[in-house]
Every structure is written in C-alpha cells, then in structure tokens.
Enzyme design. Sequence first.
Site, PDB file in Angstrom:
ATOM      1  N   ASP A 161      -4.836  -1.644   3.642  1.00 11.31           N
ATOM      2  CA  ASP A 161      -5.713  -2.278   4.628  1.00 11.31           C
ATOM      3  C   ASP A 161      -5.040  -3.526   5.205  1.00 11.31           C
ATOM      4  O   ASP A 161      -5.570  -4.163   6.123  1.00 11.31           O
ATOM      5  CB  ASP A 161      -7.112  -2.579   4.061  1.00 11.31           C
ATOM      6  CG  ASP A 161      -7.087  -3.552   2.897  1.00 11.31           C
ATOM      7  OD1 ASP A 161      -5.989  -3.929   2.446  1.00 11.31           O
ATOM      8  OD2 ASP A 161      -8.184  -3.946   2.442  1.00 11.31           O
ATOM      9  N   SER A 162      -3.827  -3.842   4.715  1.00  9.37           N
ATOM     10  CA  SER A 162      -3.007  -4.883   5.344  1.00  9.37           C
ATOM     11  C   SER A 162      -2.728  -4.533   6.800  1.00  9.37           C
ATOM     12  O   SER A 162      -2.355  -5.396   7.593  1.00  9.37           O
ATOM     13  CB  SER A 162      -1.681  -5.049   4.587  1.00  9.37           C
ATOM     14  OG  SER A 162      -1.024  -3.804   4.463  1.00  9.37           O
ATOM     15  N   ASP A 176      -6.001   2.986   1.082  1.00 12.26           N
ATOM     16  CA  ASP A 176      -6.606   1.758   0.566  1.00 12.26           C
ATOM     17  C   ASP A 176      -8.065   1.711   1.032  1.00 12.26           C
ATOM     18  O   ASP A 176      -8.326   1.634   2.242  1.00 12.26           O
ATOM     19  CB  ASP A 176      -5.827   0.581   1.193  1.00 12.26           C
ATOM     20  CG  ASP A 176      -5.878  -0.655   0.360  1.00 12.26           C
ATOM     21  OD1 ASP A 176      -6.488  -0.641  -0.719  1.00 12.26           O
ATOM     22  OD2 ASP A 176      -5.273  -1.660   0.798  1.00 12.26           O
ATOM     23  N   LYS A 180      -7.159   3.623  -3.284  1.00 13.36           N
ATOM     24  CA  LYS A 180      -6.943   2.379  -4.036  1.00 13.36           C
ATOM     25  C   LYS A 180      -8.192   1.512  -3.892  1.00 13.36           C
ATOM     26  O   LYS A 180      -8.770   1.422  -2.810  1.00 13.36           O
ATOM     27  CB  LYS A 180      -5.707   1.631  -3.525  1.00 13.36           C
ATOM     28  CG  LYS A 180      -5.482   0.299  -4.260  1.00 13.36           C
ATOM     29  CD  LYS A 180      -4.101  -0.270  -3.990  1.00 13.36           C
ATOM     30  CE  LYS A 180      -3.993  -1.034  -2.684  1.00 13.36           C
ATOM     31  NZ  LYS A 180      -4.894  -2.195  -2.557  1.00 13.36           N
ATOM     32  N   GLU A 203      -9.777  -2.367  -4.973  1.00 14.48           N
ATOM     33  CA  GLU A 203      -9.538  -3.712  -5.523  1.00 14.48           C
ATOM     34  C   GLU A 203     -10.649  -4.088  -6.505  1.00 14.48           C
ATOM     35  O   GLU A 203     -11.820  -3.788  -6.261  1.00 14.48           O
ATOM     36  CB  GLU A 203      -9.506  -4.750  -4.390  1.00 14.48           C
ATOM     37  CG  GLU A 203      -8.274  -4.652  -3.528  1.00 14.48           C
ATOM     38  CD  GLU A 203      -8.186  -5.750  -2.464  1.00 14.48           C
ATOM     39  OE1 GLU A 203      -8.891  -6.771  -2.563  1.00 14.48           O
ATOM     40  OE2 GLU A 203      -7.390  -5.570  -1.523  1.00 14.48           O
ATOM     41  N   GLU A 213      -1.057  -7.767  -8.091  1.00 12.51           N
ATOM     42  CA  GLU A 213      -0.578  -8.593  -6.975  1.00 12.51           C
ATOM     43  C   GLU A 213      -0.708 -10.088  -7.287  1.00 12.51           C
ATOM     44  O   GLU A 213      -1.719 -10.545  -7.840  1.00 12.51           O
ATOM     45  CB  GLU A 213      -1.391  -8.275  -5.704  1.00 12.51           C
ATOM     46  CG  GLU A 213      -0.975  -9.165  -4.525  1.00 12.51           C
ATOM     47  CD  GLU A 213      -1.517  -8.732  -3.170  1.00 12.51           C
ATOM     48  OE1 GLU A 213      -2.254  -7.737  -3.095  1.00 12.51           O
ATOM     49  OE2 GLU A 213      -1.193  -9.419  -2.182  1.00 12.51           O
TER      50      GLU A 213
HETATM   51  O1  KIV Z   1      -3.098  -3.559   1.825  1.00  8.98           O
HETATM   52  C1  KIV Z   1      -1.986  -3.563   1.284  1.00  8.98           C
HETATM   53  O2  KIV Z   1      -0.947  -3.408   1.917  1.00  8.98           O
HETATM   54  C2  KIV Z   1      -1.958  -3.765  -0.165  1.00  8.98           C
HETATM   55  C3  KIV Z   1      -0.639  -4.102  -0.769  1.00  8.98           C
HETATM   56  C4  KIV Z   1      -0.388  -5.536  -0.574  1.00  8.98           C
HETATM   57  C5  KIV Z   1      -0.575  -3.709  -2.203  1.00  8.98           C
HETATM   58  O3  KIV Z   1      -2.969  -3.702  -0.804  1.00  8.98           O
END
Ligand code: KIV
Length: 270
Positions: free
Chosen positions: A51-52, A90, A119, A121, A188
Amino acid sequence: MSIQTEKIAKKVTVSTIRNMKGKEPITMVTAYDALFANLFDGSVEMILVGDSLNMSFSGKADTLSANMELMIYHTKAVCMGAKLPLIVLDMPFGAYMTKSLALKNATRVYRETDAHAVKIEGGKERAEIIKTLTDASVAVMGHIGLMPQYVRSEGGYKVRGKDQEDIDRLVEDAKAIEKAGAFAIVVEGVKAEAAQAITEAVSIPTIGIGAGVSTDGQVLVWSDMFGFFEDFKPKFVKQYMNGGKLIRDALGNFVDEVKNRKFPSDEFTY
Ligand code: KIV
C-alpha cells in the site's frame, strides 16, 4: 563485487518461502504495475503489491487512503507481469477491521486476482483476524514493528524495539501471528537486536525492512531502492541506482534533440 546472476527457475509458493528459513535469505521487492513486475520476474522470491503505492505511485502523504479497488487494480497488473514470484497483496487500512470484513475482502483478492497471499499489519491484536483468514485457506503474511497504517494513532513513524520491554512485546506479537497460521512476517523499522530476537523466536521466516541483517529475508520499496522516490530517504534504504537522475538526464536529451530538430533523425524516420 559479486552480483546475483542465478535466476529463480520455478514458481515460488508459500511452502517454498516457509522452507527457506534458516537456509537461504529471501528477497522481496514491491511492484505496482506489469512493466516493473516483469523486470523483477525470476530474480526475487516475492513481490509485494504494497500500500506504499499510495505514496510513491499516487503521491499521497501516507498509506491510509489506499482502498481495495486500488490494491486489486495494481495487483492484477503485477500478476500479468510476473509469473514466478509469490505475489502478496497488502490489505489496505480499513479492509480488515473485523473478521467478517477481512474474510470478505480476502475472498475478493483470491477471486479477482492471481495473488497468492495477503499482508496484514498488526500484532497480537490482529491474531484472531489472521486465524479467521488462514482457517479459510487464505495465506497471510504478518507485519509488525513500525506499521505505516498506525501512523496517526501512534503519532508518527517510530523505530521499535529500543528497550527490553518493547522487544518482549514484539516477540509476543510475532508468536501470536505464527500461532494464527501466518506463513511469514514483515518486521519493519526495529532495532537489529529486536529483529534477531523475533527471528529466533518463530519458526516462520521474518522479512526485514529497516531491521538489520539477521532477519530471514529483506524487502525494499522499488522506487526507494532504485532512486525514483526523492522526497526523503530513510536511513535503511540503500539506493542501488539513481533512477531519478537517469530519467531526468535522458529526458533532457530528448527535449534538447527535439528543440534542435535532431530527433527524429533518418534512422527513426519512415
Ligand atoms: O507497503 C509496503 O510497501 C510495505 C513494505 C514497506 C513492507 O508494507
């Protein structure tokens, strides 16, 4: 300098990743489109559609406004471009607040994309949600330590694991995620000693970002590692090329040649 030239020849699965712990460091990079996913295909074990992308692709200040539509759109593109890596979507902020919402959205991921895992968090507080998904045969990667989706509730991006109490808390989080059935955990923004303690405490692979060298693998955001994201550079980011400069120089050449009627020359003319 030795350069990794050996290509990954076989489709990477969740079992491949689980079995790599303690044997060979695991590599993961982010990708948000088919073009870059294709460039990364065969070189890394995993691609994370992080989600970056809300920051580096969409230009937003944080990841919080990413949503399922956006993540599914980009994941479909990545799946078109890369055939060998394990692809992880994510789950965006707000997509897994309750067990039923998490299940609904994770089901969408498997139905609408070819991603292999999601993924999530969060530590202990997300264990039940992770278990709900793994019980329903969804592969889950955890994410602990500095968690970008907690930026507002935590009041910023803070490095974790600075004292024994926090290290113990992180280890408990990792164990809860493992028990809930996750196949790997992103760790992280934690002190190296904390990452080592987490890695030793669980039997599933840890994938570090800003967590030192002792995790079972490493992940970087592609636009950071190739020097395309220039707003800021965290300490843990190594730039393997200066992409921003290369693009600006090349673009400058194009502009110059067009302005001086050098492009297109005969070679590029029908
Ligand atoms: O969103 C992302 O790119 C991430 C990485 C920093 C692990 O969660």
